[in-house]
Design a protein around this motif. Structure first.
Motif, short mmCIF file in Angstrom:
data_model
loop_
_atom_site.label_atom_id
_atom_site.label_comp_id
_atom_site.label_asym_id
_atom_site.label_seq_id
_atom_site.Cartn_x
_atom_site.Cartn_y
_atom_site.Cartn_z
N VAL A 18 0.82 -1.21 0.00
CA VAL A 18 0.00 0.00 0.00
C VAL A 18 0.86 1.26 0.00
CG1 VAL A 18 -1.75 1.31 1.29
CG2 VAL A 18 -1.93 -1.18 1.14
N VAL A 19 1.97 1.23 0.72
CA VAL A 19 2.87 2.38 0.76
C VAL A 19 4.23 2.02 0.18
CG1 VAL A 19 1.71 3.41 2.75
CG2 VAL A 19 3.67 1.90 3.12
N ASP A 20 4.88 3.03 -0.37
CA ASP A 20 6.17 2.87 -1.04
C ASP A 20 7.27 3.26 -0.05
OD1 ASP A 20 8.42 2.99 -2.64
OD2 ASP A 20 7.63 4.49 -4.02
N TRP A 21 7.73 2.29 0.74
CA TRP A 21 8.68 2.58 1.80
C TRP A 21 10.03 3.06 1.25
CZ3 TRP A 21 13.10 -0.25 1.45
CH2 TRP A 21 13.04 -1.48 0.81
N PRO A 109 0.59 5.61 -5.91
CA PRO A 109 -0.39 6.50 -6.55
C PRO A 109 -1.81 5.94 -6.64
CG PRO A 109 1.67 6.58 -7.76
CD PRO A 109 1.83 5.49 -6.74
N ASP A 110 -1.94 4.62 -6.75
CA ASP A 110 -3.27 4.02 -6.90
C ASP A 110 -3.95 3.68 -5.58
OD1 ASP A 110 -2.61 0.87 -6.32
OD2 ASP A 110 -0.96 1.90 -7.29
N ASP A 228 -3.25 -3.36 -9.74
CA ASP A 228 -2.96 -2.51 -8.59
C ASP A 228 -4.22 -2.44 -7.74
OD1 ASP A 228 -4.66 -0.72 -9.92
OD2 ASP A 228 -3.01 0.51 -10.69
N ILE A 229 -4.28 -1.54 -6.76
CA ILE A 229 -5.44 -1.52 -5.86
C ILE A 229 -6.66 -0.93 -6.55
CG2 ILE A 229 -6.32 -0.69 -3.64
CD1 ILE A 229 -3.49 -0.80 -2.56
N ARG A 230 -6.46 -0.02 -7.48
CA ARG A 230 -7.60 0.46 -8.27
C ARG A 230 -8.24 -0.70 -9.04
NH1 ARG A 230 -4.53 5.07 -10.11
NH2 ARG A 230 -5.19 7.01 -9.14
N ASP A 231 -7.41 -1.50 -9.65
CA ASP A 231 -7.92 -2.64 -10.42
C ASP A 231 -8.56 -3.67 -9.50
OD1 ASP A 231 -8.31 -4.18 -12.81
OD2 ASP A 231 -6.60 -5.42 -12.22
#
Length: 239
Positions: A18-21, A109-110, A228-231
């Motif tokens: 979910v996050v880009d560490w 971003p998504d 991605d999470i949108r999909d």
């Protein structure tokens, strides 16, 4: 389609999924370092720090030590890194600021739009090895719209220990098959599946940057494979 009927809650792996560490830490600490006159390779620092993540948690999972919050494991790992990067001179306040960077990670971003869509139908929550304070601060910083924080801290365990997945289902008053684990890591999903949870995968091929060697694609026939999470939201809400 029938495999996901009855799912009422979605649990999300957070770090990397979910996050880009990696780029969040590099960006945050690069700016801080610039202000302090500290010019090191902060992305290499982030990757080196993350490499200690699993070994530190394994000390807890193996019973070698009692349950220890991830914030404290991060700090222990940080102390070993500082000399390697020429940062032994930092003050306690500066070390604390660096360690808190895990509370300030930005979403992919998504992520936000996808989570908001999913929240309209499902209970959504993190199932993360991050401790409650870390996850709460991160959600505020990044705008993650969780319904509640389901940290593994509640169960004094770390994924992939079964009590984390089963404990979340129990807390939610749901059967394991009514819960879907959502992640970019195949090993996390495999452990969840072994506990009876449904599974959803999407890739994050740049999570580790040049060091990424796994999780470029689904390694099993997960219940949902998304872009991605949108999909993921599109697939779940259109069923």
């Amino acid at each position: 389609m029938s495999s996901i009927l009855g799912v009422r809650a979605l649990l999300f792996d957070v770090f990397g999924s979910v996050v880009d560490w990696r780029t969040s830490i590099a960006r945050d600490l690069s700016q801080w370092g610039h202000d302090k006159g500290i010019g090191i390779d902060w992305e290499a620092f982030a990757r080196a720090w993350r490499r200690q993540y699993q070994p530190k948690m394994q000390e807890v999972r193996s019973g070698k030590r009692g349950f220890t919050l991830l914030d404290d494991l991060h700090r222990e790992a940080l102390e070993t890194l500082l000399p390697e990067f020429g940062l032994s001179h930092l003050s306690e306040a500066e070390k604390s600021h660096i360690n808190q960077v895990w509370h300030r990670l930005d979403a992919w971003p998504d992520s936000i739009a996808g989570l908001w869509r999913l929240k309209s139908k499902f209970i959504i929550a993190p199932l993360s090895n991050g401790n409650v304070a870390l996850l709460s601060n991160m959600a505020k910083h990044a705008g993650l719209p969780w319904d509640l924080n389901l940290s593994t801290q509640w169960f004094n365990a770390y994924k992939p220990q079964p009590q984390t997945y089963l404990g979340c289902a129990r807390v939610l008053g749901l059967k394991p098959e009514q819960v879907m684990m959502c992640a970019s890591h195949n090993d996390d999903l495999n452990a969840a599946r072994q506990c009876g949870l449904k599974t959803a995968f999407w890739p994050r091929p740049t999570e580790y940057g040049i060091e990424q060697t796994i999780d470029f694609e689904a390694e099993q026939a997960w219940d949902i494979v998304a872009k991605d999470i949108r999909d993921l939201a599109q697939q779940l809400l259109d069923r």
